[in-house]
Write a protein that holds these residues in place. Structure first.
Motif, PDB file in Angstrom:
ATOM      1  N   PRO A 189     -43.298 -98.223 -19.014  1.00 38.09           N
ATOM      2  CA  PRO A 189     -42.452 -99.361 -18.662  1.00 38.09           C
ATOM      3  C   PRO A 189     -42.130-100.290 -19.831  1.00 38.09           C
ATOM      4  O   PRO A 189     -40.984-100.736 -19.974  1.00 38.09           O
ATOM      5  CB  PRO A 189     -43.272-100.076 -17.583  1.00 38.09           C
ATOM      6  N   SER A 190     -43.118-100.577 -20.662  1.00 35.89           N
ATOM      7  CA  SER A 190     -42.878-101.506 -21.772  1.00 35.89           C
ATOM      8  C   SER A 190     -41.850-100.970 -22.759  1.00 35.89           C
ATOM      9  O   SER A 190     -41.190-101.729 -23.461  1.00 35.89           O
ATOM     10  CB  SER A 190     -44.186-101.810 -22.497  1.00 35.89           C
ATOM     11  N   ARG A 191     -41.714 -99.670 -22.822  1.00 34.42           N
ATOM     12  CA  ARG A 191     -40.729 -99.031 -23.704  1.00 34.42           C
ATOM     13  C   ARG A 191     -39.395 -98.812 -22.994  1.00 34.42           C
ATOM     14  O   ARG A 191     -38.327 -99.109 -23.551  1.00 34.42           O
ATOM     15  CB  ARG A 191     -41.291 -97.682 -24.172  1.00 34.42           C
ATOM     16  N   ASP A 192     -39.454 -98.305 -21.763  1.00 42.54           N
ATOM     17  CA  ASP A 192     -38.241 -97.821 -21.102  1.00 42.54           C
ATOM     18  C   ASP A 192     -37.459 -98.888 -20.352  1.00 42.54           C
ATOM     19  O   ASP A 192     -36.222 -98.873 -20.361  1.00 42.54           O
ATOM     20  CB  ASP A 192     -38.597 -96.690 -20.131  1.00 42.54           C
ATOM     21  N   PHE A 193     -38.140 -99.807 -19.668  1.00 45.23           N
ATOM     22  CA  PHE A 193     -37.413-100.796 -18.873  1.00 45.23           C
ATOM     23  C   PHE A 193     -36.485-101.661 -19.730  1.00 45.23           C
ATOM     24  O   PHE A 193     -35.297-101.809 -19.407  1.00 45.23           O
ATOM     25  CB  PHE A 193     -38.381-101.691 -18.099  1.00 45.23           C
ATOM     26  N   PRO A 194     -36.965-102.271 -20.820  1.00 52.05           N
ATOM     27  CA  PRO A 194     -36.059-103.096 -21.628  1.00 52.05           C
ATOM     28  C   PRO A 194     -34.890-102.294 -22.195  1.00 52.05           C
ATOM     29  O   PRO A 194     -33.761-102.784 -22.246  1.00 52.05           O
ATOM     30  CB  PRO A 194     -36.954-103.640 -22.744  1.00 52.05           C
ATOM     31  N   MET A 195     -35.163-101.051 -22.624  1.00 53.16           N
ATOM     32  CA  MET A 195     -34.096-100.217 -23.186  1.00 53.16           C
ATOM     33  C   MET A 195     -33.023 -99.934 -22.146  1.00 53.16           C
ATOM     34  O   MET A 195     -31.816-100.067 -22.414  1.00 53.16           O
ATOM     35  CB  MET A 195     -34.683 -98.897 -23.684  1.00 53.16           C
ATOM     36  N   LEU A 196     -33.439 -99.572 -20.933  1.00 51.48           N
ATOM     37  CA  LEU A 196     -32.466 -99.231 -19.899  1.00 51.48           C
ATOM     38  C   LEU A 196     -31.698-100.452 -19.420  1.00 51.48           C
ATOM     39  O   LEU A 196     -30.499-100.360 -19.121  1.00 51.48           O
ATOM     40  CB  LEU A 196     -33.180 -98.541 -18.734  1.00 51.48           C
ATOM     41  N   VAL A 197     -32.349-101.594 -19.359  1.00 53.85           N
ATOM     42  CA  VAL A 197     -31.636-102.832 -19.024  1.00 53.85           C
ATOM     43  C   VAL A 197     -30.603-103.152 -20.095  1.00 53.85           C
ATOM     44  O   VAL A 197     -29.474-103.555 -19.791  1.00 53.85           O
ATOM     45  CB  VAL A 197     -32.633-103.994 -18.827  1.00 53.85           C
ATOM     46  N   ASP A 198     -30.969-102.968 -21.350  1.00 54.99           N
ATOM     47  CA  ASP A 198     -30.002-103.206 -22.433  1.00 54.99           C
ATOM     48  C   ASP A 198     -28.798-102.270 -22.308  1.00 54.99           C
ATOM     49  O   ASP A 198     -27.646-102.695 -22.505  1.00 54.99           O
ATOM     50  CB  ASP A 198     -30.674-103.010 -23.797  1.00 54.99           C
ATOM     51  N   LEU A 199     -29.046-101.001 -22.003  1.00 55.90           N
ATOM     52  CA  LEU A 199     -27.939-100.062 -21.836  1.00 55.90           C
ATOM     53  C   LEU A 199     -27.052-100.474 -20.657  1.00 55.90           C
ATOM     54  O   LEU A 199     -25.825-100.334 -20.717  1.00 55.90           O
ATOM     55  CB  LEU A 199     -28.484 -98.648 -21.629  1.00 55.90           C
ATOM     56  N   TYR A 200     -27.661-100.979 -19.595  1.00 57.73           N
ATOM     57  CA  TYR A 200     -26.882-101.485 -18.458  1.00 57.73           C
ATOM     58  C   TYR A 200     -26.005-102.663 -18.882  1.00 57.73           C
ATOM     59  O   TYR A 200     -24.814-102.712 -18.555  1.00 57.73           O
ATOM     60  CB  TYR A 200     -27.840-101.891 -17.336  1.00 57.73           C
ATOM     61  N   LEU A 201     -26.575-103.592 -19.630  1.00 53.38           N
ATOM     62  CA  LEU A 201     -25.812-104.768 -20.065  1.00 53.38           C
ATOM     63  C   LEU A 201     -24.695-104.398 -21.040  1.00 53.38           C
ATOM     64  O   LEU A 201     -23.675-105.082 -21.115  1.00 53.38           O
ATOM     65  CB  LEU A 201     -26.756-105.798 -20.699  1.00 53.38           C
ATOM     66  N   GLN A 202     -24.887-103.302 -21.760  1.00 57.13           N
ATOM     67  CA  GLN A 202     -23.853-102.821 -22.685  1.00 57.13           C
ATOM     68  C   GLN A 202     -22.762-102.024 -21.968  1.00 57.13           C
ATOM     69  O   GLN A 202     -21.774-101.622 -22.603  1.00 57.13           O
ATOM     70  CB  GLN A 202     -24.482-101.935 -23.758  1.00 57.13           C
ATOM     71  N   GLY A 203     -22.938-101.779 -20.681  1.00 56.60           N
ATOM     72  CA  GLY A 203     -21.961-100.992 -19.938  1.00 56.60           C
ATOM     73  C   GLY A 203     -22.114 -99.494 -20.111  1.00 56.60           C
ATOM     74  O   GLY A 203     -21.218 -98.736 -19.741  1.00 56.60           O
ATOM     75  N   ARG A 204     -23.250 -99.047 -20.622  1.00 56.79           N
ATOM     76  CA  ARG A 204     -23.466 -97.617 -20.884  1.00 56.79           C
ATOM     77  C   ARG A 204     -24.265 -96.925 -19.787  1.00 56.79           C
ATOM     78  O   ARG A 204     -24.382 -95.706 -19.782  1.00 56.79           O
ATOM     79  CB  ARG A 204     -24.168 -97.452 -22.231  1.00 56.79           C
ATOM     80  N   LEU A 205     -24.818 -97.689 -18.864  1.00 54.12           N
ATOM     81  CA  LEU A 205     -25.607 -97.134 -17.766  1.00 54.12           C
ATOM     82  C   LEU A 205     -25.295 -97.948 -16.512  1.00 54.12           C
ATOM     83  O   LEU A 205     -25.642 -99.122 -16.429  1.00 54.12           O
ATOM     84  CB  LEU A 205     -27.102 -97.200 -18.089  1.00 54.12           C
ATOM     85  N   ASP A 206     -24.654 -97.307 -15.543  1.00 51.30           N
ATOM     86  CA  ASP A 206     -24.166 -98.025 -14.365  1.00 51.30           C
ATOM     87  C   ASP A 206     -25.255 -98.143 -13.301  1.00 51.30           C
ATOM     88  O   ASP A 206     -25.187 -97.538 -12.233  1.00 51.30           O
ATOM     89  CB  ASP A 206     -22.927 -97.318 -13.800  1.00 51.30           C
ATOM     90  N   LEU A 207     -26.251 -98.966 -13.570  1.00 48.70           N
ATOM     91  CA  LEU A 207     -27.320 -99.174 -12.599  1.00 48.70           C
ATOM     92  C   LEU A 207     -26.802 -99.836 -11.329  1.00 48.70           C
ATOM     93  O   LEU A 207     -27.339 -99.611 -10.239  1.00 48.70           O
ATOM     94  CB  LEU A 207     -28.427-100.033 -13.220  1.00 48.70           C
ATOM     95  N   ALA A 208     -25.762-100.636 -11.449  1.00 45.24           N
ATOM     96  CA  ALA A 208     -25.229-101.329 -10.275  1.00 45.24           C
ATOM     97  C   ALA A 208     -24.690-100.348  -9.234  1.00 45.24           C
ATOM     98  O   ALA A 208     -24.620-100.674  -8.044  1.00 45.24           O
ATOM     99  CB  ALA A 208     -24.134-102.302 -10.696  1.00 45.24           C
ATOM    100  N   ALA A 209     -24.343 -99.144  -9.654  1.00 46.04           N
ATOM    101  CA  ALA A 209     -23.807 -98.152  -8.718  1.00 46.04           C
ATOM    102  C   ALA A 209     -24.849 -97.717  -7.692  1.00 46.04           C
ATOM    103  O   ALA A 209     -24.493 -97.182  -6.633  1.00 46.04           O
ATOM    104  CB  ALA A 209     -23.308 -96.926  -9.488  1.00 46.04           C
ATOM    105  N   PHE A 210     -26.110 -97.949  -7.969  1.00 47.94           N
ATOM    106  CA  PHE A 210     -27.160 -97.554  -7.034  1.00 47.94           C
ATOM    107  C   PHE A 210     -27.336 -98.559  -5.901  1.00 47.94           C
ATOM    108  O   PHE A 210     -27.990 -98.250  -4.902  1.00 47.94           O
ATOM    109  CB  PHE A 210     -28.490 -97.382  -7.773  1.00 47.94           C
ATOM    110  N   VAL A 211     -26.801 -99.750  -6.039  1.00 48.28           N
ATOM    111  CA  VAL A 211     -26.964-100.790  -5.017  1.00 48.28           C
ATOM    112  C   VAL A 211     -25.861-100.628  -3.979  1.00 48.28           C
ATOM    113  O   VAL A 211     -24.719-101.035  -4.193  1.00 48.28           O
ATOM    114  CB  VAL A 211     -26.926-102.200  -5.642  1.00 48.28           C
ATOM    115  N   THR A 212     -26.209-100.028  -2.847  1.00 46.53           N
ATOM    116  CA  THR A 212     -25.235 -99.806  -1.786  1.00 46.53           C
ATOM    117  C   THR A 212     -25.018-101.051  -0.956  1.00 46.53           C
ATOM    118  O   THR A 212     -23.895-101.362  -0.548  1.00 46.53           O
ATOM    119  CB  THR A 212     -25.702 -98.661  -0.865  1.00 46.53           C
ATOM    120  N   GLU A 213     -26.099-101.799  -0.687  1.00 46.27           N
ATOM    121  CA  GLU A 213     -25.999-103.009   0.136  1.00 46.27           C
ATOM    122  C   GLU A 213     -27.113-103.971  -0.232  1.00 46.27           C
ATOM    123  O   GLU A 213     -28.169-103.567  -0.719  1.00 46.27           O
ATOM    124  CB  GLU A 213     -26.075-102.661   1.627  1.00 46.27           C
ATOM    125  N   LYS A 214     -26.851-105.259   0.029  1.00 45.40           N
ATOM    126  CA  LYS A 214     -27.863-106.304  -0.151  1.00 45.40           C
ATOM    127  C   LYS A 214     -28.209-106.864   1.226  1.00 45.40           C
ATOM    128  O   LYS A 214     -27.325-107.165   2.017  1.00 45.40           O
ATOM    129  CB  LYS A 214     -27.338-107.402  -1.075  1.00 45.40           C
TER     130      LYS A 214
END
Length: 361
Positions: free
Chosen positions: A311-336
């Motif tokens: 987690p200490s290695r991967d979570f920050p990296m993947l969040v950064d990629l999401y913020l850069q528009g390179r990983l569409d994590l928001a696509a996984f959120v179907t509903e709130k």
């Protein structure tokens, strides 16, 4: 002083969950109280509710969460009050035989908070995966908190806490997908769809999504699949081979975890290719394969625990990629949804209507 907050509790096996008032103790040594902002509804929570994990009821459900550190106990150094964190269920010890050999993602001595959260009558709660985050606040070990960029929306960032990380990691960490590789993913629910996204992120040239449900194949296409296979209409192994020049895929990821899909994955790979099992089997399942086939095909057969993530290695990296528009994590959120909607969300998840419902607090 101890706090009383709302939380989703599974009181007995297979009974509908309820929203209850629970007691959060002050954090002790090494412990942290986190103010939860959002928490995803994961299939593992449903397994807890059904008694499929163990029978240590009542359970405090929820574990794919992000929030803000509210209070810390004695000796806490990893995080401070005000830090924005994603919770993880692998708090590595740093001392076991895996950690001491430089493989902390296999840590054999992960740990949780020592104190127990309780119902108001003093009944101890068993937090799902040591977290219990379908709640306004929760108590965890400091090692279960990973700091990430606070610009990432909590409903998105929290999903890294379990299913999405498991899928991404199955492709990137366990499968070691490389540029130009061919990848097949069998089962394209939340974890499988994340494996598709991970293969794309790693630079795979051909990504084959396999599922029975056309809706899930549509989701997988949106996340990077180049080809789709309806498992109820064609022979999966033959279809994957046809799409890869008759050879089979370099990496095949089984995100279902039943003997039939694992066998398909085993035979749908190229010679010396990799099979990655990230779907979780049930205890009674068994597998039979000709040993000569295991020998003659070479390659690797690997299981993926939590996407072999650190987690200490991967979570920050993947969040950064999401913020850069390179990983569409928001696509996984179907509903709130709200805390009171979790039981209905289980039904929608079981029917395959959502990638992720996310409780927003």
């Amino acid at each position: 002083m101890p706090q009383q907050v709302r939380a989703v509790v599974a009181a007995t096996r297979d009974a509908p969950v309820t929203v209850e008032t629970i007691v959060i103790p002050d954090p002790g040594p090494g412990e942290v109280v986190v103010d939860i902002a959002a928490c995803g509804v994961c299939h593992t929570d449903l397994h807890y509710r059904q008694g499929g994990i163990n029978d240590e009821f009542p359970f405090l459900l929820g574990h794919e969460a992000a929030g803000t550190v509210e209070a810390v106990g004695e000796g806490v150094e990893d995080v401070a009050v005000g830090d924005y964190v994603v919770l993880n269920w692998r708090a590595v010890c740093g001392r076991c035989r895996a950690c001491s050999r430089g493989r902390p993602w296999y840590c054999f001595a992960t740990h949780n908070a020592t104190q127990r959260m309780t119902l108001t009558d003093g009944t101890p709660l068993s937090p799902a995966l040591g977290i219990g985050a379908f709640a306004d606040k929760t108590l965890v070990h400091q090692g279960q908190c990973t700091k990430v960029d606070p610009r990432a929306e909590a409903a998105v960032a929290g999903l890294l806490g379990c299913g999405v990380m498991a899928g991404l990691g199955a492709a990137i960490n366990t499968g070691e997908v490389g540029r130009g590789d061919s990848v097949a993913v069998i089962g394209c629910g939340g974890v499988g769809a994340a494996a598709v996204a991970g293969a794309r992120l790693a630079g795979a040239a051909r990504i084959i999504a396999v599922d029975l449900d056309p809706k899930k194949l549509e989701w997988a296409t949106g996340l990077g699949a180049t080809d789709t296979v309806r498992a109820d209409q064609v022979d999966v192994v033959a279809a994957v081979k046809e799409l890869t020049g008759g050879n089979g895929a370099d990496v095949v990821i089984d995100a279902v975890g039943v003997p039939q899909t694992f066998t398909q994955a085993f035979y749908a790979r190229d010679l010396a290719g990799k099979v990655v099992l990230v779907g979780v089997p049930t205890p009674e399942m068994t597998l039979e394969l000709p040993l000569l086939d295991v020998f003659s095909r070479g390659g690797a057969v690997k299981s993926s625990w939590y996407g072999d993530c650190l987690p200490s290695r991967d979570f920050p990296m993947l969040v950064d990629l999401y913020l850069q528009g390179r990983l569409d994590l928001a696509a996984f959120v179907t509903e709130k949804i709200g805390l009171e909607d979790v039981e209905d969300a289980f039904a929608r998840m079981h029917q395959g209507d959502v990638l992720r419902s996310v409780v927003v607090l």
